[in-house]
Design a protein around this motif. Structure first.
Motif, mmCIF file in Angstrom:
data_model
loop_
_atom_site.group_PDB
_atom_site.id
_atom_site.type_symbol
_atom_site.label_atom_id
_atom_site.label_comp_id
_atom_site.label_asym_id
_atom_site.label_seq_id
_atom_site.Cartn_x
_atom_site.Cartn_y
_atom_site.Cartn_z
ATOM 1 N N PRO A 1 0.844 -1.196 0.000
ATOM 2 C CA PRO A 1 0.000 0.000 0.000
ATOM 3 C C PRO A 1 0.883 1.252 0.000
ATOM 4 N N THR A 2 0.465 2.276 -0.725
ATOM 5 C CA THR A 2 1.257 3.503 -0.850
ATOM 6 C C THR A 2 0.710 4.599 0.049
ATOM 7 N N ILE A 3 1.582 5.143 0.883
ATOM 8 C CA ILE A 3 1.232 6.230 1.791
ATOM 9 C C ILE A 3 1.859 7.518 1.270
ATOM 10 N N ALA A 4 1.046 8.555 1.098
ATOM 11 C CA ALA A 4 1.557 9.867 0.690
ATOM 12 C C ALA A 4 1.655 10.759 1.920
ATOM 13 N N HIS A 5 2.837 11.294 2.166
ATOM 14 C CA HIS A 5 3.069 12.186 3.307
ATOM 15 C C HIS A 5 3.103 13.632 2.814
ATOM 16 N N PHE A 6 2.224 14.458 3.340
ATOM 17 C CA PHE A 6 2.190 15.866 2.957
ATOM 18 C C PHE A 6 2.901 16.695 4.026
ATOM 19 N N LEU A 7 3.964 17.378 3.607
ATOM 20 C CA LEU A 7 4.819 18.144 4.523
ATOM 21 C C LEU A 7 4.690 19.630 4.189
ATOM 22 N N ARG B 1 4.799 1.390 0.990
ATOM 23 C CA ARG B 1 5.580 2.232 0.083
ATOM 24 C C ARG B 1 5.253 3.683 0.413
ATOM 25 N N HIS B 2 6.272 4.543 0.477
ATOM 26 C CA HIS B 2 6.064 5.919 0.916
ATOM 27 C C HIS B 2 6.462 6.920 -0.158
ATOM 28 N N ARG C 1 -1.624 9.182 -10.094
ATOM 29 C CA ARG C 1 -0.518 8.673 -10.909
ATOM 30 C C ARG C 1 0.404 7.786 -10.086
ATOM 31 N N LEU C 2 0.605 8.148 -8.834
ATOM 32 C CA LEU C 2 1.516 7.411 -7.960
ATOM 33 C C LEU C 2 0.836 6.228 -7.273
ATOM 34 N N GLY C 3 -0.450 6.067 -7.477
ATOM 35 C CA GLY C 3 -1.151 4.948 -6.863
ATOM 36 C C GLY C 3 -1.289 5.072 -5.357
ATOM 37 N N VAL C 4 -1.496 6.299 -4.878
ATOM 38 C CA VAL C 4 -1.596 6.533 -3.429
ATOM 39 C C VAL C 4 -2.868 5.896 -2.881
ATOM 40 N N ASN C 5 -2.718 5.178 -1.788
ATOM 41 C CA ASN C 5 -3.859 4.530 -1.122
ATOM 42 C C ASN C 5 -4.332 5.281 0.118
ATOM 43 N N LEU C 6 -3.424 6.023 0.746
ATOM 44 C CA LEU C 6 -3.762 6.747 1.971
ATOM 45 C C LEU C 6 -2.899 7.998 2.051
ATOM 46 N N ALA C 7 -3.520 9.135 2.351
ATOM 47 C CA ALA C 7 -2.789 10.391 2.523
ATOM 48 C C ALA C 7 -2.585 10.645 4.010
ATOM 49 N N HIS C 8 -1.356 10.913 4.397
ATOM 50 C CA HIS C 8 -1.024 11.189 5.794
ATOM 51 C C HIS C 8 -0.471 12.606 5.881
#
Length: 385
Positions: free
Chosen positions: A14-20, A44-45, A96-103
């Protein structure tokens, strides 16, 4: 070079997107990198960073994280179309990146990116790292689609302005690795490099030079300490030049130290990537702050057996038992902070006993295995089924 098999395995995670949301590297960014490191075997991050966050992007890339340079959408009723277009751009990048969850690493990131997550049909969780007893109506709109909230302490949840049902709320304490302090000879060399006088007691604070941190109280306390002892120096490690707000506040702090006649007793290093090495070289660790969720820097110092003196606010008393695993002083009470510093200097055996107790407390309560399991559980609870 990665094998084809390893690429397949990575793609299946699963892909996690981290917003900084910030330019510099501080506690929020370091904590995010620790979460990534702890869970890289299971997820995957990718990291969404501002174009101007050069050091942060470099740190993420060195950690093996896919980095996306993006402009955070600016919520606006007046410029709603622009906000929508900016959010749509971010949403397409997540797709595009296949993000599953935004953190979202901090609530500011939630405010900017909640519409993008909605458009991408990606659930969003937000980390609440400080005290937010009031949230304006406009800002509240950014939280409408949040699937879950991760609080760094029970106090940060208690003081949060929005009513969050138990099903959406989690408390995640950070963790530290218990390592041996560096050899005395290494610390001696480092102290010499930093310009610390031989034989001086070194009191350090690891925090960006920012209005949130109570550097006025530290300055006033330092003046009281130095009126009693001349063999003490103060070290400040944290950004004072990358972020404009920090640059401005550094000028204020420096002027205050000059006015007190103690500027020559302070050393400012700016951001450093070798914080554990520096903490090992300290005699005492302090943290003055106006508000704080649960600072990682305190845990890192405790894990190295350092005596910590910190402000009695928010989540800090959840970590430190006054007089047992550290010392607490009242908010903006420079006399209490000075007295605690002098007590530790004049009673080194007692200070060591408290530092040893702090290290053992971290070993039992804030270990990385529990932290990794808790983060993974939170991710899996909020990932789409």
């Amino acid at each position: 070079m990665r094998s084809a098999d390893s690429n397949v395995v990575e793609a299946e995670k699963p892909t996690i997107a981290h917003f900084l949301p910030w330019d510099g590297i501080g506690g929020v960014e370091i904590a995010t990198l620790r979460i990534i490191e702890a869970t890289r075997d299971q997820f995957r991050h990718v990291a969404f960073c501002k174009p101007t966050a050069l050091e942060l992007k470099d740190a993420c890339e060195k950690a093996g994280v896919v980095v996306v340079s993006y402009v955070p959408p600016e919520p606006s009723v007046r410029h709603a179309l622009r906000y929508f277009k900016q959010s749509l751009t971010v949403a397409r990048e997540m797709k595009r990146l296949g993000v599953n969850l935004a953190h979202c690493s901090e609530t500011k990131a939630t405010y900017h990116n909640s519409l993008a997550a909605f458009l991408a049909r990606v659930p969003m969780i937000t980390h609440v790292r400080s005290r937010y007893p009031e949230i304006g109506l406009r800002d509240r709109l950014g939280f409408l689609g949040v699937a879950g909230y991760v609080f760094v302490s029970q106090d940060s949840r208690r003081q949060f302005a929005l009513r969050i049902p138990d099903a959406k709320a989690r408390v995640l304490y950070d963790a530290v690795d218990i390592t041996e302090p560096q050899k005395a000879s290494v610390s001696k060399t480092l102290r010499k490099e930093l310009g610390v006088a031989e034989g001086a007691t070194l009191v350090g604070m690891i925090a960006r030079v920012n209005p949130q941190k109570d550097y006025d109280t530290l300055a006033n306390a330092a003046a009281l300490v130095l009126a009693h002892r001349t063999d003490v120096q103060f070290l400040v490690v944290g950004d004072n030049s990358v972020v404009e707000m920090n640059r401005e506040h550094y000028r204020h702090v420096h002027k205050r130290l000059v006015d007190l006649g103690i500027a020559d007793r302070f050393i400012f290093t700016g951001f450093r990537s070798d914080v554990p090495r520096i903490v090992s070289a300290l005699d005492l660790f302090v943290l003055c702050t106006h508000r704080e969720g649960l600072p990682l820097s305190i845990l890192e110092a405790m894990a190295l057996g350092k005596t910590v003196i910190a402000t009695r606010v928010d989540g800090i008393p959840e970590v430190i038992t006054d007089g047992v695993t550290g010392y607490l002083h009242g908010h903006e009470k420079s006399d209490e902070l000075a007295n605690a510093i002098l007590k530790c200097i004049e009673h080194p055996d007692l200070a060591k006993k408290v530092g040893d107790a702090a290290r053992e407390h971290c070993r039992r309560t804030y270990n990385s295995q529990v932290f990794t399991a808790n983060v993974a559980q939170i991710y899996r609870e909020f990932l789409p089924s």
